[in-house]
Scaffold this motif. Sequence first.
Motif, PDB file in Angstrom:
ATOM      1  N   LEU A  13       0.790  -1.357  -0.024  1.00 47.48           N
ATOM      2  CA  LEU A  13      -0.082   0.075   0.172  1.00 47.48           C
ATOM      3  C   LEU A  13       0.767   1.315  -0.053  1.00 47.48           C
ATOM      4  O   LEU A  13       0.681   2.268  -0.730  1.00 47.48           O
ATOM      5  CB  LEU A  13      -0.984  -0.065   1.386  1.00 47.48           C
ATOM      6  N   ARG A  14       1.986   1.156   0.728  1.00 45.89           N
ATOM      7  CA  ARG A  14       2.893   2.331   0.879  1.00 45.89           C
ATOM      8  C   ARG A  14       3.677   2.482  -0.617  1.00 45.89           C
ATOM      9  O   ARG A  14       3.820   3.712  -1.114  1.00 45.89           O
ATOM     10  CB  ARG A  14       3.940   2.057   1.890  1.00 45.89           C
ATOM     11  N   GLU A  15       4.097   1.414  -1.149  1.00 46.36           N
ATOM     12  CA  GLU A  15       4.521   1.557  -2.591  1.00 46.36           C
ATOM     13  C   GLU A  15       3.421   2.177  -3.654  1.00 46.36           C
ATOM     14  O   GLU A  15       3.584   3.026  -4.269  1.00 46.36           O
ATOM     15  CB  GLU A  15       5.178   0.184  -3.056  1.00 46.36           C
ATOM     16  N   VAL A  19       3.797   5.558  -5.830  1.00 45.17           N
ATOM     17  CA  VAL A  19       3.689   5.377  -7.364  1.00 45.17           C
ATOM     18  C   VAL A  19       2.826   6.400  -7.752  1.00 45.17           C
ATOM     19  O   VAL A  19       3.065   7.151  -8.807  1.00 45.17           O
ATOM     20  CB  VAL A  19       3.241   3.933  -7.687  1.00 45.17           C
ATOM     21  N   ALA A  20       1.392   6.606  -7.057  1.00 47.38           N
ATOM     22  CA  ALA A  20       0.425   7.613  -7.468  1.00 47.38           C
ATOM     23  C   ALA A  20       1.165   8.983  -7.464  1.00 47.38           C
ATOM     24  O   ALA A  20       0.763   9.761  -8.091  1.00 47.38           O
ATOM     25  CB  ALA A  20      -0.801   7.367  -6.447  1.00 47.38           C
ATOM     26  N   VAL A  21       1.629   9.274  -6.444  1.00 51.33           N
ATOM     27  CA  VAL A  21       2.286  10.545  -6.278  1.00 51.33           C
ATOM     28  C   VAL A  21       3.479  10.824  -7.258  1.00 51.33           C
ATOM     29  O   VAL A  21       3.350  12.005  -7.941  1.00 51.33           O
ATOM     30  CB  VAL A  21       2.854  10.587  -4.776  1.00 51.33           C
ATOM     31  N   VAL A  23       3.482   9.377 -10.136  1.00 46.45           N
ATOM     32  CA  VAL A  23       2.762   9.624 -11.547  1.00 46.45           C
ATOM     33  C   VAL A  23       2.206  11.127 -11.658  1.00 46.45           C
ATOM     34  O   VAL A  23       2.322  11.978 -12.736  1.00 46.45           O
ATOM     35  CB  VAL A  23       1.768   8.582 -11.898  1.00 46.45           C
ATOM     36  N   ALA A  24       1.705  11.576 -10.390  1.00 41.05           N
ATOM     37  CA  ALA A  24       0.889  12.948 -10.225  1.00 41.05           C
ATOM     38  C   ALA A  24       2.236  13.681 -10.519  1.00 41.05           C
ATOM     39  O   ALA A  24       2.028  14.715 -11.315  1.00 41.05           O
ATOM     40  CB  ALA A  24       0.362  12.978  -9.087  1.00 41.05           C
ATOM     41  N   ARG A  25       3.178  13.657  -9.723  1.00 38.49           N
ATOM     42  CA  ARG A  25       4.461  14.769 -10.110  1.00 38.49           C
ATOM     43  C   ARG A  25       4.896  15.020 -11.367  1.00 38.49           C
ATOM     44  O   ARG A  25       5.081  15.918 -11.932  1.00 38.49           O
ATOM     45  CB  ARG A  25       5.447  14.426  -9.178  1.00 38.49           C
ATOM     46  N   SER A  26       5.044  13.674 -12.366  1.00 37.91           N
ATOM     47  CA  SER A  26       5.413  13.717 -13.746  1.00 37.91           C
ATOM     48  C   SER A  26       4.298  14.320 -14.447  1.00 37.91           C
ATOM     49  O   SER A  26       4.846  14.949 -15.531  1.00 37.91           O
ATOM     50  CB  SER A  26       5.622  12.452 -13.976  1.00 37.91           C
ATOM     51  N   SER A  27       3.023  14.459 -14.047  1.00 36.44           N
ATOM     52  CA  SER A  27       1.929  14.964 -14.878  1.00 36.44           C
ATOM     53  C   SER A  27       1.648  16.499 -14.512  1.00 36.44           C
ATOM     54  O   SER A  27       0.785  17.156 -14.998  1.00 36.44           O
ATOM     55  CB  SER A  27       0.881  14.158 -14.774  1.00 36.44           C
ATOM     56  N   PHE A  28       2.811  17.072 -13.323  1.00 37.55           N
ATOM     57  CA  PHE A  28       2.495  18.340 -12.775  1.00 37.55           C
ATOM     58  C   PHE A  28       1.087  18.386 -12.140  1.00 37.55           C
ATOM     59  O   PHE A  28       0.592  19.528 -11.893  1.00 37.55           O
ATOM     60  CB  PHE A  28       2.665  19.501 -13.730  1.00 37.55           C
ATOM     61  N   ALA A  29       0.457  17.376 -11.643  1.00 34.54           N
ATOM     62  CA  ALA A  29      -0.768  17.417 -10.862  1.00 34.54           C
ATOM     63  C   ALA A  29      -0.370  17.758  -9.416  1.00 34.54           C
ATOM     64  O   ALA A  29       0.610  17.193  -9.136  1.00 34.54           O
ATOM     65  CB  ALA A  29      -1.428  15.826 -10.984  1.00 34.54           C
ATOM     66  N   ARG A  30      -1.251  18.674  -8.812  1.00 33.88           N
ATOM     67  CA  ARG A  30      -0.943  19.172  -7.672  1.00 33.88           C
ATOM     68  C   ARG A  30      -1.638  18.558  -6.271  1.00 33.88           C
ATOM     69  O   ARG A  30      -1.556  18.578  -5.393  1.00 33.88           O
ATOM     70  CB  ARG A  30      -1.333  20.617  -7.450  1.00 33.88           C
ATOM     71  N   LYS A  31      -2.647  17.779  -6.880  1.00 32.95           N
ATOM     72  CA  LYS A  31      -3.581  16.900  -6.066  1.00 32.95           C
ATOM     73  C   LYS A  31      -3.922  15.593  -6.367  1.00 32.95           C
ATOM     74  O   LYS A  31      -3.959  15.326  -7.579  1.00 32.95           O
ATOM     75  CB  LYS A  31      -5.180  17.940  -6.222  1.00 32.95           C
ATOM     76  N   VAL A  32      -4.086  14.908  -5.479  1.00 31.97           N
ATOM     77  CA  VAL A  32      -4.091  13.184  -5.547  1.00 31.97           C
ATOM     78  C   VAL A  32      -5.082  12.948  -4.611  1.00 31.97           C
ATOM     79  O   VAL A  32      -5.014  13.269  -3.471  1.00 31.97           O
ATOM     80  CB  VAL A  32      -2.899  12.520  -5.428  1.00 31.97           C
ATOM     81  N   ALA A  33      -5.965  12.073  -4.871  1.00 37.79           N
ATOM     82  CA  ALA A  33      -7.018  11.481  -4.207  1.00 37.79           C
ATOM     83  C   ALA A  33      -6.569   9.779  -4.283  1.00 37.79           C
ATOM     84  O   ALA A  33      -6.536   9.355  -5.370  1.00 37.79           O
ATOM     85  CB  ALA A  33      -8.542  11.683  -4.609  1.00 37.79           C
ATOM     86  N   ALA A  53       3.357   8.543   0.381  1.00 38.55           N
ATOM     87  CA  ALA A  53       3.210  10.039  -0.260  1.00 38.55           C
ATOM     88  C   ALA A  53       4.479  10.945  -0.060  1.00 38.55           C
ATOM     89  O   ALA A  53       4.829  11.695  -0.866  1.00 38.55           O
ATOM     90  CB  ALA A  53       1.791  10.509   0.075  1.00 38.55           C
ATOM     91  N   VAL A  54       4.902  11.009   0.976  1.00 39.67           N
ATOM     92  CA  VAL A  54       5.924  12.029   1.554  1.00 39.67           C
ATOM     93  C   VAL A  54       7.068  11.485   0.958  1.00 39.67           C
ATOM     94  O   VAL A  54       7.982  12.235   0.471  1.00 39.67           O
ATOM     95  CB  VAL A  54       5.932  11.952   3.078  1.00 39.67           C
ATOM     96  N   TYR A  55       7.630  10.273   0.739  1.00 39.22           N
ATOM     97  CA  TYR A  55       8.626   9.651   0.297  1.00 39.22           C
ATOM     98  C   TYR A  55       8.715  10.148  -0.928  1.00 39.22           C
ATOM     99  O   TYR A  55       9.754  10.401  -1.632  1.00 39.22           O
ATOM    100  CB  TYR A  55       8.736   8.153   0.460  1.00 39.22           C
ATOM    101  N   ALA A  56       7.577   9.903  -1.838  1.00 39.07           N
ATOM    102  CA  ALA A  56       7.560   9.994  -3.239  1.00 39.07           C
ATOM    103  C   ALA A  56       7.618  11.516  -3.558  1.00 39.07           C
ATOM    104  O   ALA A  56       7.917  12.002  -4.707  1.00 39.07           O
ATOM    105  CB  ALA A  56       6.359   9.323  -3.885  1.00 39.07           C
ATOM    106  N   ASN A  57       7.023  12.372  -2.818  1.00 39.51           N
ATOM    107  CA  ASN A  57       7.127  13.625  -3.089  1.00 39.51           C
ATOM    108  C   ASN A  57       8.626  14.493  -2.754  1.00 39.51           C
ATOM    109  O   ASN A  57       8.746  15.771  -3.204  1.00 39.51           O
ATOM    110  CB  ASN A  57       6.186  14.572  -2.157  1.00 39.51           C
ATOM    111  N   TYR A  58       9.313  13.505  -2.311  1.00 42.28           N
ATOM    112  CA  TYR A  58      10.853  14.154  -2.202  1.00 42.28           C
ATOM    113  C   TYR A  58      11.576  14.314  -3.344  1.00 42.28           C
ATOM    114  O   TYR A  58      11.516  13.487  -4.371  1.00 42.28           O
ATOM    115  CB  TYR A  58      11.419  13.192  -1.355  1.00 42.28           C
TER     116      TYR A  58
END
Length: 135
Positions: A13-15, A19-21, A23-33, A53-58
């Motif tokens: 679940l952490r992984e 991954v969701a974050v 992918v969002a970062r690569s698309s310049f998305a600022r919000k994730v549900a 999410a915190v790890y992936a946003n680094y």
Amino acid sequence: GAGKKSLFEPARLRETAGVAVRVARSSFARKVAFFCRGGHPADLSARVSAEGAVYANYESDIYKTGDRERRDVENFWLLFDKKVSHEELREAIRRAAIVGDATNMARTLANEPSNILTPAQFAAQRPGKVGEPIP
């Protein structure tokens, strides 16, 4: 998907949240549900999802040259298929933020060259400075 339901452990679940974050970062998305599923207790699901999410946003871009594009995810919403205690989730997310920030601080320190962050400078870091950028 995220694999077989019988093998869906909290680490998966952490992984998946990470991954969701990313992918969002690569698309310049600022919000994730993010929908927490897998039959784990809500507080555990919230904690590991928020950690991912915190790890992936680094982003370790302190020494990158050129323009740095800000790709941070600013909002990460957790969704559940049942009612959950907001107080219980708040505590789980608070803990995840502490663990995630500490992990990212360690990553930042590990990325510092030894001629920039000498052992003496590392030892001089006070607890009040943890989480602040290294000059």
